[in-house]
Design an enzyme around this catalytic site. Sequence first.
Site, PDB file in Angstrom:
ATOM      1  N   GLY A  96      28.437 -29.532 -76.025  1.00 56.48           N
ATOM      2  CA  GLY A  96      29.619 -28.794 -75.594  1.00 56.48           C
ATOM      3  C   GLY A  96      30.921 -29.498 -75.887  1.00 56.48           C
ATOM      4  O   GLY A  96      31.966 -28.852 -76.021  1.00 56.48           O
ATOM      5  N   ASN A  97      30.882 -30.852 -75.983  1.00 53.40           N
ATOM      6  CA  ASN A  97      32.118 -31.588 -76.256  1.00 53.40           C
ATOM      7  C   ASN A  97      32.652 -31.318 -77.655  1.00 53.40           C
ATOM      8  O   ASN A  97      33.804 -31.631 -77.959  1.00 53.40           O
ATOM      9  CB  ASN A  97      31.905 -33.093 -76.078  1.00 53.40           C
ATOM     10  CG  ASN A  97      30.789 -33.630 -76.959  1.00 53.40           C
ATOM     11  OD1 ASN A  97      29.699 -33.072 -77.018  1.00 53.40           O
ATOM     12  ND2 ASN A  97      31.048 -34.732 -77.638  1.00 53.40           N
ATOM     13  N   LYS A 149      19.684 -21.156 -64.836  1.00 54.08           N
ATOM     14  CA  LYS A 149      20.803 -21.517 -65.708  1.00 54.08           C
ATOM     15  C   LYS A 149      22.091 -20.852 -65.234  1.00 54.08           C
ATOM     16  O   LYS A 149      22.252 -19.638 -65.348  1.00 54.08           O
ATOM     17  CB  LYS A 149      20.496 -21.080 -67.145  1.00 54.08           C
ATOM     18  CG  LYS A 149      21.598 -21.382 -68.144  1.00 54.08           C
ATOM     19  CD  LYS A 149      21.695 -22.859 -68.433  1.00 54.08           C
ATOM     20  CE  LYS A 149      22.689 -23.121 -69.556  1.00 54.08           C
ATOM     21  NZ  LYS A 149      22.859 -24.553 -69.804  1.00 54.08           N
ATOM     22  N   LYS A 205      19.875 -25.060 -75.914  1.00 53.48           N
ATOM     23  CA  LYS A 205      20.172 -25.240 -77.334  1.00 53.48           C
ATOM     24  C   LYS A 205      19.429 -26.419 -77.950  1.00 53.48           C
ATOM     25  O   LYS A 205      19.133 -26.423 -79.146  1.00 53.48           O
ATOM     26  CB  LYS A 205      21.678 -25.341 -77.567  1.00 53.48           C
ATOM     27  CG  LYS A 205      22.362 -26.590 -77.064  1.00 53.48           C
ATOM     28  CD  LYS A 205      22.640 -27.591 -78.174  1.00 53.48           C
ATOM     29  CE  LYS A 205      23.465 -28.756 -77.693  1.00 53.48           C
ATOM     30  NZ  LYS A 205      23.058 -29.456 -76.501  1.00 53.48           N
ATOM     31  N   LYS A 208      17.526 -33.208 -73.467  1.00 44.22           N
ATOM     32  CA  LYS A 208      17.753 -33.812 -74.783  1.00 44.22           C
ATOM     33  C   LYS A 208      16.600 -34.743 -75.151  1.00 44.22           C
ATOM     34  O   LYS A 208      16.085 -34.705 -76.273  1.00 44.22           O
ATOM     35  CB  LYS A 208      19.084 -34.564 -74.795  1.00 44.22           C
ATOM     36  CG  LYS A 208      20.303 -33.668 -74.676  1.00 44.22           C
ATOM     37  CD  LYS A 208      21.579 -34.470 -74.560  1.00 44.22           C
ATOM     38  CE  LYS A 208      22.811 -33.565 -74.611  1.00 44.22           C
ATOM     39  NZ  LYS A 208      22.810 -32.482 -73.614  1.00 44.22           N
TER      40      LYS A 208
END
Length: 312
Positions: free
Chosen positions: A10-11, A126, A210, A272
Site C-alpha cells: 500500500g505504501n 477483511k 494481494k 507476506k
Amino acid sequence: MSRIVIALGGNALGKTPEEQLELVKDTAKPIVDLIEDGNEVIIAHGNGPQVGMINLAMEVASSEDDAVPSMPFPECGAMSQGYIGYHLQNAIGEELKKRNTKKPVATIVTQVVVDKDDEAFKHPSKPIGSFYTEEECEILRKEKGYDMVEDSGRGYRRVVASPKPVDVVEKETVKALIDSGQVVITVGGGGIPVVEEGNSLKGVPAVIDKDFASEKLAEIVDADYLFILTAVDRVSINFGKPDQLDLESMSIKEAKKYIEEKHFAPGSMLPKVEAAMKFAESKMGRTTIIASLERAKEALKGESGTKVYKSE
C-alpha cells in the site's frame, strides 16, 4: 535474466487519485531498474483504500439519488483495478521512455477464482471502507445485510470475506503478453473474486489478499522470483523490541518456527511470510524476497531484503 512477479504494498500507492498520481512516479523507478537490467517483470498490487473509497462513493450517491444505482462490490474491485492500473502503466511507461527503453505496458483486469466453500465466507474478516457510529452500523446491518465489526476503537466498519485464490481466469492472456515482451500489471487488489457456477463466473463480495494472489500468479507464470514489497527493508523477529533481529534469509523450516513463536503480526507481516513460504515451497529454485520497494534492485543482488527459500 529472471522472471519476477512484484507484489506492491500500500505504501507504493495513494489513498486518493491525486496522491496516487504523484506516488506512482517514484514507484515506477525501482520497477524500471529491474526491467532495464533485462528482467521480465509482472506487477500486482493491493487496492484496500481504493476499493473502499469507490464502494463508499457509490453507496452515498445511490442513497442520495434514486437514479444512481448501487454498485456491487466485485464491480467496485474492477473499477479499482482499472484506475490503479492506468496510473501505474502511465508512470512505468513514462520512466521507460526517459531511459530510452522501448517496452509496452499493459493492465489486465483480472478475475481470480475462489472456492465458494472456502471457510473465509463463514467468517468475514477483511475491513473495507469508512468508519461508522454504532447507530449507523445497525442501520447498515438491517438495510444492507452487511457484516460489521468494531475496529480498534475507531468505529465500526464493514467486513468481507478474504478467501484464498484458486486460479487466475485470464492466465493465458497474461502469459501471452509476458512472452511477447510486455510489462504486465495484473491481479490488482488480489483480483476480482469469482466463483464457478457451471459455465458462468459469478462475482462475490470479498477481497483476496494481494500477497496470496501474487503468489498464485507467480506459480502460474513460472516465475523465478516473487518480490513482496513493503515498508521495511527486511523481515524482523522480536520486531520493535531491544533484541530485534533483521533477517537476511529464512528457510521454510525457520519461517515455520518463527510463525509458531508468533513473531509476525496477523494482517501485516504474517500473510507476506505465508505467501513467501508457499511460493518457495512450490518448486526447488524458486525464491521469494520480502523487501522495501526502494531497495528492490539491491534485494535481487542479496544486498537488502529477506530471502525466503526451500533448503535441499
